[in-house]
Design a protein around this motif. Sequence first.
Motif, PDB file in Angstrom:
ATOM      1  N   LEU A  75       0.913  -1.078  -0.087  1.00 16.53           N
ATOM      2  CA  LEU A  75       0.068  -0.088   0.073  1.00 16.53           C
ATOM      3  C   LEU A  75       0.833   1.290   0.076  1.00 16.53           C
ATOM      4  O   LEU A  75       1.603   1.403   0.994  1.00 16.53           O
ATOM      5  N   ASP A  76       0.560   2.140  -1.063  1.00 11.38           N
ATOM      6  CA  ASP A  76       1.420   3.450  -0.983  1.00 11.38           C
ATOM      7  C   ASP A  76       0.707   4.387   0.092  1.00 11.38           C
ATOM      8  O   ASP A  76      -0.478   4.385   0.394  1.00 11.38           O
ATOM      9  N   ALA A  78      -3.797   6.897   2.791  1.00  9.28           N
ATOM     10  CA  ALA A  78      -4.648   7.952   3.021  1.00  9.28           C
ATOM     11  C   ALA A  78      -6.303   8.232   2.716  1.00  9.28           C
ATOM     12  O   ALA A  78      -7.134   8.353   3.310  1.00  9.28           O
ATOM     13  N   GLU A  79      -6.493   7.435   1.477  1.00 11.01           N
ATOM     14  CA  GLU A  79      -7.778   7.396   0.926  1.00 11.01           C
ATOM     15  C   GLU A  79      -8.646   6.499   1.861  1.00 11.01           C
ATOM     16  O   GLU A  79      -9.715   6.641   2.131  1.00 11.01           O
ATOM     17  N   VAL A 131      -9.406  -1.563   8.716  1.00 11.05           N
ATOM     18  CA  VAL A 131      -9.815  -1.450   7.399  1.00 11.05           C
ATOM     19  C   VAL A 131      -9.043  -1.977   6.388  1.00 11.05           C
ATOM     20  O   VAL A 131      -9.156  -2.513   5.393  1.00 11.05           O
ATOM     21  N   GLU A 132      -7.522  -1.704   6.720  1.00 13.25           N
ATOM     22  CA  GLU A 132      -6.503  -2.084   5.736  1.00 13.25           C
ATOM     23  C   GLU A 132      -6.428  -3.723   5.964  1.00 13.25           C
ATOM     24  O   GLU A 132      -6.089  -4.622   5.149  1.00 13.25           O
ATOM     25  N   HIS A 133      -6.514  -4.257   7.234  1.00 13.77           N
ATOM     26  CA  HIS A 133      -6.504  -5.534   7.515  1.00 13.77           C
ATOM     27  C   HIS A 133      -7.618  -6.432   6.766  1.00 13.77           C
ATOM     28  O   HIS A 133      -7.619  -7.505   5.918  1.00 13.77           O
TER      29      HIS A 133
END
Length: 458
Positions: free
Chosen positions: A258-259, A264-265, A294-296
Motif C-alpha cells: 500500500l502506498d 490516506a484514501e 480497514v487495511e486488515h
Amino acid sequence: MTDLRTTAIEFAHTNRSRFLAELIEFAAIPSVSTDPDAKADMQRAALWVADQLIALNARNVQIFPTAGHPVVYAEMLQAGPAAPTILVYGHYDVQPVDPLNLWQTGPFAPDIRGENIYARGITDMKGQVMASLKAVESVLHAGPLPVNLKFMIEGEEEIGSPSLVPFMESHKDLLACDFALNPDTGILAPDVPTITYALRGLAYFELRVYGPDHDLHSGTFGGAVLNPAQALCELIAGMHDAQGRITLPGFYDTVRPLDAAERAELARLPMGDDFFLRTTGAPALYGEAGYTPVEHTGARPTLEVNGLLSGFTGEGTKTVLPAWAMAKISCRLVPDQNPAQVYQQMQAYLQTHAPAAIRWELIDKHGGVPSISDRNSVGNLALTQAMETVWGKRPIYKREGGSVPVVTQFQNILGVESVNTGFALPDDNMHSPNEKMHLPTWYRGIDTFIHFFYNLAA
C-alpha cells in the motif's frame, strides 16, 4: 444533454411507485439456484428479466442455455461506434432462505416496513439489477441512450457461477465492450457513497490429518500415540506468528504494498476500531501489526480457520483418541497473489512442520484471483461525479474484503476492467434471514446510474 438529464431524473422520481411494484414482482420469484426443485422458478426469473429488456426495446434479447441455469443477454447499441460500450452484469438467482423460522415475513412475499423492503435476494442482487434497468428506462424516456449497453444477467452467482466462464469464453465477440458495470457491491451507510475498486481473492482448502487406523481408548493408548486433533491444532497455531503475520513460506512475496496515497484514501472510511468492536461484538481486535482494521479487512491477506472436526462432539463424555481430524481453511488474497501459489505454499509449510507420527492430506477446494481497478479510470471518474451529484459529497473509495470472481473473469477473458458499485448496506442481512434493502438508498442508486450514463457521454 442537461435538459435530457433533468427529464430522465424527473421521470425516475415520478415513477418510483411503479418501479417498486415491479421490483416486488421480481423479488417474489423464488429463484434459489442451489435448489434442484427450483428449476422452473429459475427459468421464470430469466424470462422475467428478458421481458424487462424487451420492454426497453433492447435488441438481440436471448436466453442462452448453459449446463446449469440460463444467461440472459441483450444489447442497446444505437449510440454508435464513437460512444463507449458498457457490459452491465447482474444475477437473478438468490440464496436459500434457511432458517425459515427466523424470517418475520415470507422470504418471497416482499414486505415494506418503514424505509426498508424485506425479501430474499432484494439487495443481493435483484434490487441492484432493477436499479440499472430503471435508470436505463428513465434515460430512454428522455431521449436516445448516450452510450452503448450490453447486458449479461446470469443465474448461478450464488453457487459460484460454474457456467459463466464457459459462456464468456465462447461468446467473447458478443460480449466485447470497453468496460463492465458490476452493481453487486454496496455502500457503507445511507449517507456515505462508496466505490469499490479492489476485491480480495480466495484460496480454500480442507486439511485432513490421520493417526491410528481407528479411534482408540485415550486411557489405554493416550501418550503413546500422537493425537491427530492435537497435531492439527499445533499445525494451525503455527500458521501465524506473534505479529499476526502468516508463516507459509513465500506468502507475502507477491503482495502488492500500500502506498501513502492509498492508505490516506482508506483512512477516510468511517470504520475505526470502535466500528469493528461494535459491529462484531468481539472483546478486542486482532490483526497483522502495522496496519489498521480497514487495511486488515481489504488490503492485506488473511488465513482463517472456517471449521474444525474431530473425535466425539456429542452430549456427555467419551474418552476417545480420534483416528483423524479435519480443518477447513481459507485465505483471502490481495493483488498480486495467486491461489495456486498459495496452495503450494501451504504444501511446503506442512511438509516442513507436520510430525512424522501423522500423515496429512491437503485438498484444494476452491480458488479465486484478487482484482484491483484504476481509481482514475473513465468509468470510475464518471461514477464519482454521479455520486457527488446525487449525494452532494465525494464518494469514498474502498477495498472489499470479499470476493466477486466475475470481476477477475472480465479481466482474464474479455480483457476489460470493471466499475464496481451497488447500493446494498452493511446491515442488509445478505444471505441471512430478513434480508432487506433501504428504499431511499435504492432510489438514489437509480439517480446515480442515470447521471453515470450521461457523464460517460460527456
